[in-house]
Design an enzyme around this catalytic site. Structure first.
Site: not given
Ligand code: GLU
Length: 614
Positions: A2, A27, A75, A101-102, A487, A491, A494, A510, A609
């Site tokens: 998104c 995205r 999303w 977003n979030g 891990e 790292k 590597e 041991h 990779k």
């Molecule tokens: N939490 C927001 C929603 O559900 C934003 C989701 C997103 O990052 O697209 O609308």
């Protein structure tokens, strides 16, 4: 996944926004929308569930006209992917529009508070609280930048936000909270853009400024003004992005490994998006739809993988047992494939492979298939061989991982395995809903906590500078942290070519304890979980032999601070989720040691990779 985009300048905003959203399409998203400030001073909004083409079709004929606007691909995390829930999201008056977003962790409290003050909500999103909070500020006489600053200061979690208002026609206000969700401002001639990522900006300008967590930007056609959440001005010169596609992809970072470590908050957020409904507290894995008879005949889980993916499998085993309550084991795929394993129709084999092309893991899957097992794949590359072989696949949504040594796909794989275990518990009814809710709700905070860790890169760098000359390291952990010790050691091997071993701390007496002296630094993971006391005893034993101790400890643990020579703080989280956090400082430690030793971190010698040969 998104994205957000904003434009202010002389061009028609709508086509710029639409094109920007297309460039962010990689995205992923479930709905999209945009808003433009029209000449009559009103904001015109179009939004549609589904593909970008739906939105483009809706705009045909009568695209909104104006030179300022914002766009979004969503999303869903809170509220279904419907037209109404798509962004931009408005306040009561329609004069404030927000794209976001979030996840706003405290949105419920804020929503109740706002409802108490008479605000009416038109969507099911967490985002909408931002619009109403800004509206409150405007009603109190604040200008948009002030009102937005006050609003976003009240949000908890990792969030990227872009706001416009008909009350403030000169531009946009952007904020980045925590480290998930990028915000980059592009400075053109008489125009400026804001986006989640570079590709959306590059057709217009190569002069860009990246916002850090806790920063805001006031963006007009003449330029940008950056300041912190507390209102302190930030002076930052734009960087010129060169036209080399790889450098473009690298953004402001020196190496892909650094970039990819830094992306972890965002990758985990993307990996969670749409898969946990934080309202109903249920897991929804889009590509996992195991028939009831398969679910009920499962008696065990075998997780297979190689290298870093094998370590993820070892953590996954704990998830399968503790959460899904299925007996589980993790095995190196190259061993599993040749030992005629006793698996069958009652076994779910989970193959963990970043590329989905790892030859041993594919062979282990074939072996499992020939024995009638159900196959699940955890991988990052859509359409890869593993995803085609499996009955179901859960992708880590990390985007391309270029650095040879896996970082972001490791932490995202842990999150996927956690989700898969929750899904199995939910589908098989092995955990009551309240337990499941208790397992799912802390996931919302995970991207934010990861952001806290990635912000401390300088601390890890200082530590690495104290230790880069040593030729051997011992990494210790217990229980679910033992795979993280493995891990961490991997790292270091590597990327810096230093010999390092990971051990379960209980095994130390041991054998490995014989190695301990001033020349063998010990990196121990001793965060607060049910094995903490045992771990502390092991570390006392190291100290008594004059070992040098670097301890990853829960923040504020004074006992560890006394015992260790160096402490690296890890935020508190439920113990099952702590491996996602403890992995991060160990990656940075390896990276900075390698840099100091002049190693090629993105392409370490002898490594590839994707391992497509045995
Ligand atoms: N939490 C927001 C929603 O559900 C934003 C989701 C997103 O990052 O697209 O609308």
């Amino acid at each position: 996944m998104c994205g957000i985009i904003g434009y202010v300048g002389d061009r028609e905003a709508a086509p710029v926004l639409l094109e920007g959203l297309r460039r962010l399409e990689y995205r992923g998203y479930d709905s999209a929308g945009l808003a433009v400030l029209e000449e009559d001073g009103s904001l015109c909004v179009h939004k549609r569930a589904g593909k970008l083409d739906e939105l483009a079709r809706a705009l045909q004929g009568a695209p909104p006209r104006g030179n300022l606007g914002i766009g979004h691909t969503r999303w869903a995390t809170h509220g279904r992917p419907t037209d109404a829930n798509a962004h931009p999201v408005a306040d009561c008056s329609g004069r404030v529009l927000v794209v976001h977003n979030g996840i706003i962790e405290n949105y419920r409290t804020l929503k109740e508070w706002l409802q108490g003050r008479g605000h009416r909500f038109a969507t099911e999103t967490d985002t909408e609280v931002i619009a109403h909070l800004v509206e409150e500020g405007l009603a109190n006489g604040q200008a948009l930048p002030e009102a937005t600053r006050a609003a976003v200061s009240r949000l908890q979690g990792a969030n990227a936000v872009l706001v416009v208002s008909s009350q403030w026609p000169q531009g946009l206000v952007a904020a980045r909270l925590g480290n998930a969700g990028g915000v980059v401002v592009g400075l053109g001639q008489g125009e400026c853009l804001v986006a989640s990522d570079l590709p959306a900006l590059l057709p217009y300008t190569r002069r860009v400024i990246f916002l850090s967590g806790g920063e805001m930007a006031q963006v007009s056609r003449d330029g940008v003004c950056i300041y912190t959440l507390s209102g302190q001005p930030v002076s930052r010169q734009p960087v010129e992005v060169p036209y080399d596609p790889l450098s473009v992809a690298k953004g402001p970072y020196k190496h892909f490994m650094l970039k990819e470590m830094m992306e972890q908050p965002e990758c985990v957020l993307d990996t969670l998006r749409g898969r946990v409904d934080f309202e109903s507290m249920r897991v929804e894995l889009e590509d996992v739809d195991l028939p009831r008879e398969v679910l009920s005949r499962l008696r065990r889980v075998v997780l297979v993988g190689m290298g870093t993916s094998y370590h993820a499998a070892l953590v996954g085993r704990h998830y399968m047992e503790t959460i899904a309550r299925l007996p589980a084991e993790a095995e190196n795929a190259s061993e599993f494939r040749y030992r005629d394993p006793l698996v069958g129709p009652d076994t779910l084999v989970v193959a963990v492979t970043q590329s989905g092309e790892t030859v041993d893991t594919l062979a282990a899957m074939e072996e499992a298939r020939s024995k009638g097992c159900t196959l699940a794949a955890v991988c990052n590359v859509i359409g890869s061989q593993a995803s085609r072989l499996a009955d179901c696949v859960v992708y880590t949504r990390c985007g391309l991982e270029v650095g040879v040594c896996s970082t972001k796909t490791f932490t995202a794989s842990l999150v996927v395995l956690y989700l898969l275990a929750c899904y199995l518990a939910q589908a098989r009814g092995t955990q009551p809903p309240e337990v499941l809710a208790g397992l799912l709700s802390p996931l919302a905070r995970l991207p934010y906590l990861l952001g806290e860790l990635t912000e401390r890169a300088e601390e890890y760098e200082r530590l690495a500078h104290l230790f880069y000359r040593f030729g051997n390291f011992l990494y210790l952990g217990r229980g679910i942290q033992y795979p993280i010790a493995l891990e961490g050691a991997l790292k270091l091997k590597e990327v810096s070519y230093i010999h390092a071993e990971g051990y379960p701390a209980g095994e130390m007496k041991h054998g490995p304890i014989a190695l301990i002296d001033q020349d063998m630094p010990v990196v121990a993971i001793a965060v607060r979980d049910h094995l903490y006391d045992k771990m502390r005893n092991n570390l006392e034993q190291v100290k008594a032999r004059e070992g040098r101790l670097i301890v990853l400890a829960s923040e504020g643990d004074e006992e560890m601070a006394r015992l260790a020579d160096h402490v690296v703080g890890v935020p508190e989280a439920p113990p099952l989720l702590l491996p996602v956090l403890t992995a991060v400082p160990l990656q940075f430690f390896a990276y900075y040691i390698a840099l100091r030793r002049g190693c090629d971190v993105d392409q370490p010698r002898n490594l590839a990779k994707t391992v497509t040969v045995e």
